[in-house]
Design a protein around this motif. Sequence first.
Motif, PDB file in Angstrom:
ATOM      1  N   VAL A 165       0.952  -1.100   0.122  1.00  0.00           N
ATOM      2  CA  VAL A 165      -0.135   0.018   0.068  1.00  0.00           C
ATOM      3  C   VAL A 165       0.798   1.242   0.003  1.00  0.00           C
ATOM      4  O   VAL A 165       0.663   2.265  -0.727  1.00  0.00           O
ATOM      5  N   ALA A 166       1.898   1.270   0.858  1.00  0.00           N
ATOM      6  CA  ALA A 166       2.927   2.272   1.024  1.00  0.00           C
ATOM      7  C   ALA A 166       3.566   2.795  -0.618  1.00  0.00           C
ATOM      8  O   ALA A 166       3.606   3.995  -0.912  1.00  0.00           O
ATOM      9  N   ASN A 167       3.912   1.676  -1.154  1.00  0.00           N
ATOM     10  CA  ASN A 167       4.536   1.888  -2.573  1.00  0.00           C
ATOM     11  C   ASN A 167       3.379   2.538  -3.432  1.00  0.00           C
ATOM     12  O   ASN A 167       3.702   3.264  -4.387  1.00  0.00           O
ATOM     13  N   GLN A 168       2.266   2.025  -3.430  1.00  0.00           N
ATOM     14  CA  GLN A 168       0.939   2.670  -4.317  1.00  0.00           C
ATOM     15  C   GLN A 168       0.912   4.039  -4.269  1.00  0.00           C
ATOM     16  O   GLN A 168       0.846   4.683  -4.941  1.00  0.00           O
ATOM     17  N   VAL A 169       0.831   4.245  -2.865  1.00  0.00           N
ATOM     18  CA  VAL A 169       0.470   5.602  -2.075  1.00  0.00           C
ATOM     19  C   VAL A 169       1.618   6.625  -2.832  1.00  0.00           C
ATOM     20  O   VAL A 169       1.665   7.627  -3.555  1.00  0.00           O
ATOM     21  N   LEU A 170       2.924   6.195  -2.900  1.00  0.00           N
ATOM     22  CA  LEU A 170       4.054   6.925  -3.340  1.00  0.00           C
ATOM     23  C   LEU A 170       4.287   6.923  -4.826  1.00  0.00           C
ATOM     24  O   LEU A 170       4.378   8.081  -5.316  1.00  0.00           O
ATOM     25  N   GLY A 171       4.250   5.832  -5.441  1.00  0.00           N
ATOM     26  CA  GLY A 171       4.682   5.941  -6.783  1.00  0.00           C
ATOM     27  C   GLY A 171       3.861   4.876  -7.762  1.00  0.00           C
ATOM     28  O   GLY A 171       4.523   4.300  -8.709  1.00  0.00           O
ATOM     29  N   GLY A 172       2.621   4.510  -7.351  1.00  0.00           N
ATOM     30  CA  GLY A 172       2.009   3.230  -7.926  1.00  0.00           C
ATOM     31  C   GLY A 172       1.112   3.733  -9.199  1.00  0.00           C
ATOM     32  O   GLY A 172       0.426   2.957 -10.072  1.00  0.00           O
ATOM     33  N   GLY A 173       1.315   5.207  -9.596  1.00  0.00           N
ATOM     34  CA  GLY A 173       0.274   5.526 -10.831  1.00  0.00           C
ATOM     35  C   GLY A 173       0.319   6.930 -11.068  1.00  0.00           C
ATOM     36  O   GLY A 173       0.918   7.655 -10.258  1.00  0.00           O
ATOM     37  N   GLY A 174      -0.730   7.281 -11.863  1.00  0.00           N
ATOM     38  CA  GLY A 174      -0.788   8.749 -11.892  1.00  0.00           C
ATOM     39  C   GLY A 174      -1.391   9.630 -11.006  1.00  0.00           C
ATOM     40  O   GLY A 174      -1.366  10.695 -10.926  1.00  0.00           O
ATOM     41  N   GLU A 175      -2.113   8.924  -9.964  1.00  0.00           N
ATOM     42  CA  GLU A 175      -2.713   9.533  -8.738  1.00  0.00           C
ATOM     43  C   GLU A 175      -1.913   9.383  -7.747  1.00  0.00           C
ATOM     44  O   GLU A 175      -1.975  10.037  -6.633  1.00  0.00           O
ATOM     45  N   ALA A 176      -0.620   9.087  -7.799  1.00  0.00           N
ATOM     46  CA  ALA A 176       0.248   8.863  -6.806  1.00  0.00           C
ATOM     47  C   ALA A 176       1.303   9.980  -6.333  1.00  0.00           C
ATOM     48  O   ALA A 176       1.404  10.998  -7.366  1.00  0.00           O
ATOM     49  N   ARG A 177       1.670  10.117  -5.238  1.00  0.00           N
ATOM     50  CA  ARG A 177       2.560  11.269  -5.007  1.00  0.00           C
ATOM     51  C   ARG A 177       3.771  11.823  -5.788  1.00  0.00           C
ATOM     52  O   ARG A 177       3.800  12.843  -5.801  1.00  0.00           O
ATOM     53  N   LEU A 178       4.419  10.911  -6.397  1.00  0.00           N
ATOM     54  CA  LEU A 178       5.592  11.272  -7.090  1.00  0.00           C
ATOM     55  C   LEU A 178       5.147  11.661  -8.420  1.00  0.00           C
ATOM     56  O   LEU A 178       5.573  12.635  -8.684  1.00  0.00           O
ATOM     57  N   PHE A 179       4.134  10.949  -9.075  1.00  0.00           N
ATOM     58  CA  PHE A 179       3.711  11.420 -10.044  1.00  0.00           C
ATOM     59  C   PHE A 179       3.088  12.890 -10.156  1.00  0.00           C
ATOM     60  O   PHE A 179       3.256  13.686 -10.921  1.00  0.00           O
ATOM     61  N   LEU A 180       2.101  12.962  -9.178  1.00  0.00           N
ATOM     62  CA  LEU A 180       1.541  14.379  -8.895  1.00  0.00           C
ATOM     63  C   LEU A 180       2.613  15.435  -8.518  1.00  0.00           C
ATOM     64  O   LEU A 180       2.313  16.761  -9.045  1.00  0.00           O
ATOM     65  N   ASN A 181       3.593  15.162  -8.095  1.00  0.00           N
ATOM     66  CA  ASN A 181       4.807  16.357  -7.734  1.00  0.00           C
ATOM     67  C   ASN A 181       5.465  16.480  -8.789  1.00  0.00           C
ATOM     68  O   ASN A 181       5.579  17.566  -9.529  1.00  0.00           O
ATOM     69  N   LEU A 182       6.232  15.565  -9.378  1.00  0.00           N
ATOM     70  CA  LEU A 182       7.339  15.774 -10.439  1.00  0.00           C
ATOM     71  C   LEU A 182       6.602  15.911 -11.934  1.00  0.00           C
ATOM     72  O   LEU A 182       7.075  16.735 -12.610  1.00  0.00           O
ATOM     73  N   ARG A 183       5.617  15.422 -12.000  1.00  0.00           N
ATOM     74  CA  ARG A 183       4.959  15.715 -13.555  1.00  0.00           C
ATOM     75  C   ARG A 183       3.954  16.791 -13.558  1.00  0.00           C
ATOM     76  O   ARG A 183       3.974  17.904 -13.935  1.00  0.00           O
ATOM     77  N   GLU A 184       2.771  16.497 -12.582  1.00  0.00           N
ATOM     78  CA  GLU A 184       1.829  17.303 -12.726  1.00  0.00           C
ATOM     79  C   GLU A 184       1.983  18.817 -12.208  1.00  0.00           C
ATOM     80  O   GLU A 184       1.513  19.808 -12.607  1.00  0.00           O
ATOM     81  N   ASP A 185       2.645  18.958 -11.016  1.00  0.00           N
ATOM     82  CA  ASP A 185       3.027  20.168 -10.262  1.00  0.00           C
ATOM     83  C   ASP A 185       4.349  20.886 -10.860  1.00  0.00           C
ATOM     84  O   ASP A 185       4.110  22.089 -11.500  1.00  0.00           O
ATOM     85  N   LYS A 186       5.331  20.048 -10.916  1.00  0.00           N
ATOM     86  CA  LYS A 186       6.625  20.583 -11.474  1.00  0.00           C
ATOM     87  C   LYS A 186       6.854  20.438 -12.858  1.00  0.00           C
ATOM     88  O   LYS A 186       7.517  21.217 -13.402  1.00  0.00           O
ATOM     89  N   GLY A 187       6.368  19.537 -13.812  1.00  0.00           N
ATOM     90  CA  GLY A 187       6.390  19.424 -15.092  1.00  0.00           C
ATOM     91  C   GLY A 187       7.830  19.120 -15.298  1.00  0.00           C
ATOM     92  O   GLY A 187       8.336  19.115 -16.435  1.00  0.00           O
ATOM     93  N   TYR A 188       8.544  18.276 -14.515  1.00  0.00           N
ATOM     94  CA  TYR A 188      10.101  17.825 -14.742  1.00  0.00           C
ATOM     95  C   TYR A 188      10.044  16.619 -15.646  1.00  0.00           C
ATOM     96  O   TYR A 188      11.260  16.457 -16.206  1.00  0.00           O
ATOM     97  N   THR A 189       8.922  15.869 -15.866  1.00  0.00           N
ATOM     98  CA  THR A 189       9.060  14.482 -16.590  1.00  0.00           C
ATOM     99  C   THR A 189       7.598  14.238 -17.096  1.00  0.00           C
ATOM    100  O   THR A 189       6.596  14.700 -16.850  1.00  0.00           O
ATOM    101  N   TYR A 190       7.801  12.850 -17.767  1.00  0.00           N
ATOM    102  CA  TYR A 190       6.515  12.270 -18.255  1.00  0.00           C
ATOM    103  C   TYR A 190       6.088  11.446 -17.191  1.00  0.00           C
ATOM    104  O   TYR A 190       4.837  11.147 -17.178  1.00  0.00           O
ATOM    105  N   GLY A 191       6.518  10.961 -16.275  1.00  0.00           N
ATOM    106  CA  GLY A 191       6.177  10.108 -15.154  1.00  0.00           C
ATOM    107  C   GLY A 191       7.071   9.727 -14.229  1.00  0.00           C
ATOM    108  O   GLY A 191       8.284   9.897 -14.235  1.00  0.00           O
ATOM    109  N   ALA A 192       6.674   9.397 -13.138  1.00  0.00           N
ATOM    110  CA  ALA A 192       7.558   9.221 -11.670  1.00  0.00           C
ATOM    111  C   ALA A 192       6.847   8.037 -11.133  1.00  0.00           C
ATOM    112  O   ALA A 192       5.623   8.218 -10.676  1.00  0.00           O
ATOM    113  N   TYR A 193       7.864   6.997 -10.660  1.00  0.00           N
ATOM    114  CA  TYR A 193       6.973   5.895 -10.107  1.00  0.00           C
ATOM    115  C   TYR A 193       8.117   5.355  -9.222  1.00  0.00           C
ATOM    116  O   TYR A 193       9.215   5.449  -8.907  1.00  0.00           O
ATOM    117  N   SER A 194       7.381   4.316  -8.174  1.00  0.00           N
ATOM    118  CA  SER A 194       8.056   3.478  -7.382  1.00  0.00           C
ATOM    119  C   SER A 194       7.755   2.186  -7.345  1.00  0.00           C
ATOM    120  O   SER A 194       6.437   1.990  -7.950  1.00  0.00           O
TER     121      SER A 194
END
Length: 689
Positions: A294-323
């Motif tokens: 569950v922890a992994n899914q929350v952090l980087g499990g997909g487009g609704e996860a924290r890494l994706f929302l931060n690095l792509r949606e908010d910062k625009g650094y990348t096409y995707g970020a996952y764990s």
Amino acid sequence: MKKILFILCFIGYMSFGYSQVDRTQQPASSPAPSIEIGNPQKIVFDNGLTLLVVENHKLPQVNINLRMDRDLVAENEKVGTSDLLSRMMGKGSKSIPKDDFEAEIDFMGASLSFSKNGSYASTLKKYFPRVMELLYETTLHPNFLEEEFQKEKDKTIEGLRANEKSVTSAARRVENFLSYGKKHPFGEFITEEGVSKLTLNDIEEKYKELYHAGNTYMIVSGDVVFEEVVALVKQYFSRWEAKKRSYTELNDPINAQTTTLHFVEMPNAVQTEIALLNLASLSRQNPDYFPIMVANQVLGGGGEARLFLNLREDKGYTYGAYSSFRTEHKTKSIFRAGSSVRNEVADSATVEILKEVKRLTNEPITNEELELVKAKYAGSFILSLENPELIASFAFNVLTQDLDKDFYRDFLKNINAVQPEDVQRVAKKYLLYDQARIVVTGKGREILDALENISFEGKKLPIEYHDKYGNSIERPNYDVKAPEGINASYIITQHLKAIGGTEKLKSINSLKTNYSGEIQGTTLAIESTVTNEKQMLVEMKMMGSTMQKQVINKTKGYMITQGQKMDLEGDMLSKMIEDAEIFPELNMDTETIEFLGEVDLDGVKAYEIKVSDNKTLFYDINSFYKLQSTETVSIQEQIQTTIIKFKDHKETEGIILPHTTVVSMGPQEINFTLEKATFNDPIDPQIFE
């Protein structure tokens, strides 16, 4: 070719806009559904071979999976032997020639493949007995021929050479090497030198080591009857030799003592690979398994996860970020959080990944995040139960990993039992942001200074330097010492001379081109007209219909997409006016261009020059043809890197043009072929109105 780039950027603009998902609506919480998983029927033969059968009569199809549960063993100087062995298997047998064997497999519409851990076959029900017999022939009586061995050896070496410049491959190789160590089967890797030394005898010895009935499982799923399968397996595999299991002690990989950056030099990288890595003693038996999933899914499990929302949606650094958390039961499991980002934000992205891992350990997740993960697991797990082969794999895992017999029946119940405090607890225990290896693979000239100044929690992170094989190296020196007489002006002058000469190029008033390409199975036709008076018309057609039209006329321009007209303005207009050139190098101000040095570009030596803050060009040091353009562009407030490779240079009316152009934008790569090019045709000025 710049016209194609802006068309693709606009395609990216449109698709990016429509791909946004409303993630504010969380699914309603619901109890874990009851899971009914039938037990595969099982029989163990006297030689130790275990047969598992899952009957599923929905379709007249049968799958056979032969799995060998072997210890993890490092191959050391023989690394690559098991890979070559898997390539040699399935090529007939001592009694069936390779060509006849493959022809019969094709005739039946069946498939048969081998891996380091076994084999897989799929067939229609009516051919099942014959496919089982062929599997027996090629598994128990393979015919290892020197000619086939040399072919597969050459293919392996060719593949290694083709992958030599892959930044992603280098990153994963070094990540595993540093995490597990070079004497661990997960840390060692195949090299051309090692493969070159392997002999057919090495393959035969590896076969004897791996292929035997002991601790081997045959999983048959599909439209079968248990008793009939038992009879077939008994007929063909019951006399297969059994061997005692040999246990090999592995070195115990450990985490870093303190978080350390590991920079991997890849001069050809146009993006930077970042991976934060932790090792953990955690298998599916461990009660922490479900909370860590569950922890992994929350952090980087997909487009609704924290890494994706931060690095792509908010910062625009990348096409995707996952764990990911790769669970192992014979050695340490590995956690990875990472992304592929633009070079100029490599340091910032590294810090953001660290922040997100730290936040997961220091703050409870929200109930909304938890319920979303549970809903995703419920949907994907229930859908997976439609796959009889996967159900058989569940049984394989239960047997070989000593899991509770109800592990998968209770899977969703155990996921549903996870609470926010459980996630925070296991994150603190296993996701050690203060003891992480952070492997950063990229172009040091552009990213290293910033990486070396990364601070986190008030401390500058230590950094080590590696080559693309994980070996420690001194800090790379990027002081550019240009060969005598070589500078940006010289390179541009030689390029113009090489493609036709300045006088010839200046005599060209207009250029018409027709390109063809394919995107997602759809053929594109791109027709363009450009003049030496800052005028350009580009039309993109699909199936004969114009999907997009772009017009530049000196100081103004517009774009029409599917009937909707948009006047160009601001930076986009300025950029397209700037690029409305037949031969851009004719009007370059060489005083503002920076010579960056000599690089290896896909095996070709090239000069690299920087023509603007966001664009570099590469020219062959011998022919001076342009080989590549790398540029960062902004699409809907997202910064993206686009690579254009120019190939197959040929003469057209006395001028050299690239006849193949490869455009890469994020995960998408499109090949364009120049079908026709004409110079100085009469042009009606009205087409630019």
